[in-house]
Design a protein around this motif. Structure first.
Motif, PDB file in Angstrom:
ATOM      1  N   VAL A   1      14.909 -10.512  14.026  1.00 50.07           N
ATOM      2  CA  VAL A   1      14.933  -9.300  13.201  1.00 50.07           C
ATOM      3  C   VAL A   1      13.798  -9.321  12.180  1.00 50.07           C
ATOM      4  O   VAL A   1      13.096  -8.327  12.001  1.00 50.07           O
TER       5      VAL A   1
ATOM      6  N   THR B   1      10.404  -8.883  13.979  1.00 54.26           N
ATOM      7  CA  THR B   1      10.251  -7.492  14.422  1.00 54.26           C
ATOM      8  C   THR B   1       9.927  -6.586  13.248  1.00 54.26           C
ATOM      9  O   THR B   1       9.052  -5.711  13.346  1.00 54.26           O
ATOM     10  N   TYR B   2      10.585  -6.799  12.128  1.00 51.38           N
ATOM     11  CA  TYR B   2      10.313  -6.008  10.924  1.00 51.38           C
ATOM     12  C   TYR B   2       8.858  -6.185  10.483  1.00 51.38           C
ATOM     13  O   TYR B   2       8.165  -5.219  10.161  1.00 51.38           O
TER      14      TYR B   2
END
Length: 137
Positions: free
Chosen positions: A51, A54-55
């Motif tokens: 996460v 990806t951010y």
């Protein structure tokens, strides 16, 4: 030399998987029997890192090694595809005591019996490719 970074990443992956005991069939069986948090901690850490990465990729519009933009395309959300696929993957994982990444680490450790699972995984991937147009996507 262009592929050297992938070989180094694979070596680091193998070392991390073996040192964290994620390649151990015993640890995997403990997880499926809800007897230990060990594997859930490893998986949870991987999800959180995924996460975050990806951010970062989306926020800073990072590019791949060839200069192309990294694009995340949304997938169609359908319950059957995830239930059926997840069940098949989970059953294979529980029965063999290995998921795809650790299977190759086990080969590196010369646990030759895992070749049966590798052949099964490759056959399953080929079968999926052959019938994917007839499956509910």
């Amino acid at each position: 030399m262009r592929g050297l970074k992938f070989i180094i990443a694979g070596l680091i992956f193998g070392v991390v998987m073996s040192k964290s005991e994620a390649i151990s069939w015993f640890r995997i069986q403990e997880m499926f029997r809800f007897q230990s948090f060990h594997m859930y901690g490893i998986i949870g850490t991987a999800v959180i890192l995924g996460v975050i990465i990806t951010y970062i990729i989306k926020k800073y519009k990072l590019r791949d090694d060839q200069g192309n933009p990294i694009i995340f395309t949304p997938k169609e959300m359908s319950v059957p595809r995830y239930l059926i696929g997840g069940t098949i993957f989970g059953l294979g994982w529980a029965l063999t005591g290995a998921c795809p990444g650790p299977m190759f680490v086990n080969i590196g450790y010369q646990y030759w019996a895992i070749l049966i699972a590798v052949v099964g995984a490759i056959a399953g991937t080929y079968l999926y490719g052959a019938i994917k147009d007839r499956l509910p996507h």
